[in-house]
Design a protein around this motif. Sequence first.
Motif, PDB file in Angstrom:
ATOM      1  N   GLU A   5       0.915  -0.999  -0.062  1.00 23.38           N
ATOM      2  CA  GLU A   5       0.083   0.057   0.068  1.00 23.38           C
ATOM      3  C   GLU A   5       0.787   1.273   0.066  1.00 23.38           C
ATOM      4  O   GLU A   5       0.626   2.187  -0.640  1.00 23.38           O
ATOM      5  N   LYS A   6       1.637   1.408   1.078  1.00 27.31           N
ATOM      6  CA  LYS A   6       2.710   2.338   0.710  1.00 27.31           C
ATOM      7  C   LYS A   6       3.551   2.804  -0.478  1.00 27.31           C
ATOM      8  O   LYS A   6       3.702   3.723  -0.952  1.00 27.31           O
ATOM      9  N   TYR A   7       3.806   1.555  -0.959  1.00 26.65           N
ATOM     10  CA  TYR A   7       4.585   1.528  -2.246  1.00 26.65           C
ATOM     11  C   TYR A   7       3.734   2.188  -3.335  1.00 26.65           C
ATOM     12  O   TYR A   7       4.209   3.165  -4.136  1.00 26.65           O
ATOM     13  N   GLU A   8       2.517   1.583  -3.383  1.00 27.40           N
ATOM     14  CA  GLU A   8       1.711   1.956  -4.208  1.00 27.40           C
ATOM     15  C   GLU A   8       1.132   3.442  -4.135  1.00 27.40           C
ATOM     16  O   GLU A   8       1.145   4.451  -5.163  1.00 27.40           O
ATOM     17  N   LEU A   9       0.996   4.000  -2.977  1.00 30.16           N
ATOM     18  CA  LEU A   9       0.414   5.370  -2.673  1.00 30.16           C
ATOM     19  C   LEU A   9       1.745   6.339  -3.323  1.00 30.16           C
ATOM     20  O   LEU A   9       1.644   7.443  -3.534  1.00 30.16           O
ATOM     21  N   ASP A  10       2.974   5.893  -2.595  1.00 32.09           N
ATOM     22  CA  ASP A  10       4.273   6.637  -3.092  1.00 32.09           C
ATOM     23  C   ASP A  10       4.335   6.785  -4.484  1.00 32.09           C
ATOM     24  O   ASP A  10       4.836   7.849  -4.888  1.00 32.09           O
ATOM     25  N   PHE A  11       3.918   5.781  -5.205  1.00 34.98           N
ATOM     26  CA  PHE A  11       4.189   5.792  -6.838  1.00 34.98           C
ATOM     27  C   PHE A  11       3.236   6.897  -7.310  1.00 34.98           C
ATOM     28  O   PHE A  11       3.566   7.707  -8.159  1.00 34.98           O
ATOM     29  N   ILE A  12       2.030   6.726  -6.802  1.00 30.76           N
ATOM     30  CA  ILE A  12       0.898   7.951  -7.219  1.00 30.76           C
ATOM     31  C   ILE A  12       1.682   9.204  -6.865  1.00 30.76           C
ATOM     32  O   ILE A  12       1.364  10.257  -7.725  1.00 30.76           O
ATOM     33  N   LYS A  13       1.870   9.610  -5.473  1.00 29.03           N
ATOM     34  CA  LYS A  13       2.459  10.715  -5.162  1.00 29.03           C
ATOM     35  C   LYS A  13       3.666  11.506  -6.008  1.00 29.03           C
ATOM     36  O   LYS A  13       3.827  12.366  -6.242  1.00 29.03           O
ATOM     37  N   ASN A  14       4.553  10.353  -6.417  1.00 26.62           N
ATOM     38  CA  ASN A  14       5.719  10.747  -7.318  1.00 26.62           C
ATOM     39  C   ASN A  14       5.226  11.054  -8.599  1.00 26.62           C
ATOM     40  O   ASN A  14       5.665  12.178  -9.083  1.00 26.62           O
ATOM     41  N   PHE A  15       4.413  10.321  -8.989  1.00 23.73           N
ATOM     42  CA  PHE A  15       3.611  10.617 -10.379  1.00 23.73           C
ATOM     43  C   PHE A  15       3.103  12.190 -10.281  1.00 23.73           C
ATOM     44  O   PHE A  15       3.418  13.068 -11.372  1.00 23.73           O
ATOM     45  N   ARG A  17       4.112  14.757  -8.280  1.00 23.59           N
ATOM     46  CA  ARG A  17       5.292  15.695  -8.137  1.00 23.59           C
ATOM     47  C   ARG A  17       5.887  15.895  -9.225  1.00 23.59           C
ATOM     48  O   ARG A  17       6.536  16.940  -9.609  1.00 23.59           O
ATOM     49  N   GLU A  18       5.907  14.819 -10.390  1.00 22.15           N
ATOM     50  CA  GLU A  18       6.745  14.979 -11.347  1.00 22.15           C
ATOM     51  C   GLU A  18       5.962  15.529 -12.632  1.00 22.15           C
ATOM     52  O   GLU A  18       6.291  15.808 -13.594  1.00 22.15           O
ATOM     53  N   HIS A  19       4.663  15.979 -12.278  1.00 20.93           N
ATOM     54  CA  HIS A  19       3.818  17.029 -12.999  1.00 20.93           C
ATOM     55  C   HIS A  19       3.331  16.207 -14.337  1.00 20.93           C
ATOM     56  O   HIS A  19       3.278  16.766 -15.472  1.00 20.93           O
ATOM     57  N   HIS A  20       3.549  14.788 -14.218  1.00 25.87           N
ATOM     58  CA  HIS A  20       2.926  14.228 -15.498  1.00 25.87           C
ATOM     59  C   HIS A  20       1.337  14.059 -15.446  1.00 25.87           C
ATOM     60  O   HIS A  20       1.008  13.449 -16.669  1.00 25.87           O
ATOM     61  N   TYR A  21       0.648  14.812 -14.955  1.00 28.35           N
ATOM     62  CA  TYR A  21      -0.770  14.817 -14.839  1.00 28.35           C
ATOM     63  C   TYR A  21      -1.384  16.027 -15.491  1.00 28.35           C
ATOM     64  O   TYR A  21      -2.604  16.382 -15.800  1.00 28.35           O
ATOM     65  N   ARG A  22      -0.578  16.794 -16.238  1.00 30.19           N
ATOM     66  CA  ARG A  22      -0.591  18.117 -16.821  1.00 30.19           C
ATOM     67  C   ARG A  22      -1.404  18.007 -18.113  1.00 30.19           C
ATOM     68  O   ARG A  22      -2.224  18.895 -18.616  1.00 30.19           O
ATOM     69  N   ASP A  23      -1.198  17.026 -18.712  1.00 24.91           N
ATOM     70  CA  ASP A  23      -1.625  16.817 -19.941  1.00 24.91           C
ATOM     71  C   ASP A  23      -2.743  15.789 -20.043  1.00 24.91           C
ATOM     72  O   ASP A  23      -2.903  14.969 -18.874  1.00 24.91           O
ATOM     73  N   ASP A  24      -3.565  15.591 -20.959  1.00 25.91           N
ATOM     74  CA  ASP A  24      -4.776  14.741 -20.808  1.00 25.91           C
ATOM     75  C   ASP A  24      -4.372  13.189 -20.590  1.00 25.91           C
ATOM     76  O   ASP A  24      -4.975  12.684 -19.757  1.00 25.91           O
ATOM     77  N   LEU A  57      -3.455  13.668  -1.744  1.00 26.36           N
ATOM     78  CA  LEU A  57      -3.167  13.899  -3.154  1.00 26.36           C
ATOM     79  C   LEU A  57      -3.154  15.195  -3.779  1.00 26.36           C
ATOM     80  O   LEU A  57      -2.590  15.728  -4.568  1.00 26.36           O
ATOM     81  N   TRP A  58      -4.390  15.688  -3.530  1.00 24.80           N
ATOM     82  CA  TRP A  58      -4.705  17.125  -3.856  1.00 24.80           C
ATOM     83  C   TRP A  58      -3.834  18.065  -3.535  1.00 24.80           C
ATOM     84  O   TRP A  58      -3.507  18.965  -4.316  1.00 24.80           O
ATOM     85  N   LEU A  59      -3.509  18.032  -2.263  1.00 22.39           N
ATOM     86  CA  LEU A  59      -2.282  18.956  -1.674  1.00 22.39           C
ATOM     87  C   LEU A  59      -0.935  18.822  -2.433  1.00 22.39           C
ATOM     88  O   LEU A  59      -0.289  19.864  -2.320  1.00 22.39           O
ATOM     89  N   LEU A  60      -0.823  17.700  -3.144  1.00 22.44           N
ATOM     90  CA  LEU A  60       0.223  17.674  -3.929  1.00 22.44           C
ATOM     91  C   LEU A  60       0.435  18.234  -5.226  1.00 22.44           C
ATOM     92  O   LEU A  60       1.285  18.605  -5.845  1.00 22.44           O
ATOM     93  N   ASP A  62      -0.293  21.288  -8.249  1.00 28.82           N
ATOM     94  CA  ASP A  62       0.070  22.709  -7.992  1.00 28.82           C
ATOM     95  C   ASP A  62      -1.182  23.689  -7.980  1.00 28.82           C
ATOM     96  O   ASP A  62      -1.071  24.933  -8.485  1.00 28.82           O
ATOM     97  N   LYS A  63      -2.489  23.113  -7.932  1.00 26.18           N
ATOM     98  CA  LYS A  63      -3.437  23.829  -8.036  1.00 26.18           C
ATOM     99  C   LYS A  63      -3.909  24.712  -9.050  1.00 26.18           C
ATOM    100  O   LYS A  63      -4.591  25.360  -9.137  1.00 26.18           O
ATOM    101  N   GLU A  64      -3.296  24.210 -10.246  1.00 30.96           N
ATOM    102  CA  GLU A  64      -3.836  25.333 -11.487  1.00 30.96           C
ATOM    103  C   GLU A  64      -4.812  24.444 -12.096  1.00 30.96           C
ATOM    104  O   GLU A  64      -5.283  23.197 -11.650  1.00 30.96           O
ATOM    105  N   ASP A  65      -5.638  25.162 -12.621  1.00 28.32           N
ATOM    106  CA  ASP A  65      -7.053  24.827 -13.275  1.00 28.32           C
ATOM    107  C   ASP A  65      -6.315  23.647 -14.479  1.00 28.32           C
ATOM    108  O   ASP A  65      -5.447  24.047 -15.151  1.00 28.32           O
TER     109      ASP A  65
END
Length: 84
Positions: A5-15, A17-24, A57-60, A62-65
């Motif tokens: 559980e810790k490994y999987e959640l850390d993986f998501i958090k790192n994802f 942090r690395e800003h890979h969520y900014r594109d679709d 996760l939300w806190l990680l 960068d709160k941009e629309d």
Amino acid sequence: MNEFEKYELDFIKNFIREHHYRDDFGRKTLRCLWTAYCYHQDLNPDTAPYDKTIYELWLLTDKEDTWDWCDFTSFDFYMGVYLS
């Protein structure tokens, strides 16, 4: 929290942090990672453990629309769409 559980959640958090969520593709990947995590951990929406973790996760972010969320409520809805 068990080791997987810790490994999987850390993986998501790192994802995030690395800003890979900014594109679709990145946002959809983040949602899929979260969905898998919830299924693996038997985490259900609108429960205290779910709400606590999704807020972490939300806190990680960068709160941009983005096209998919502009605040915590829309982020929570977006991330949980496959869990309902």
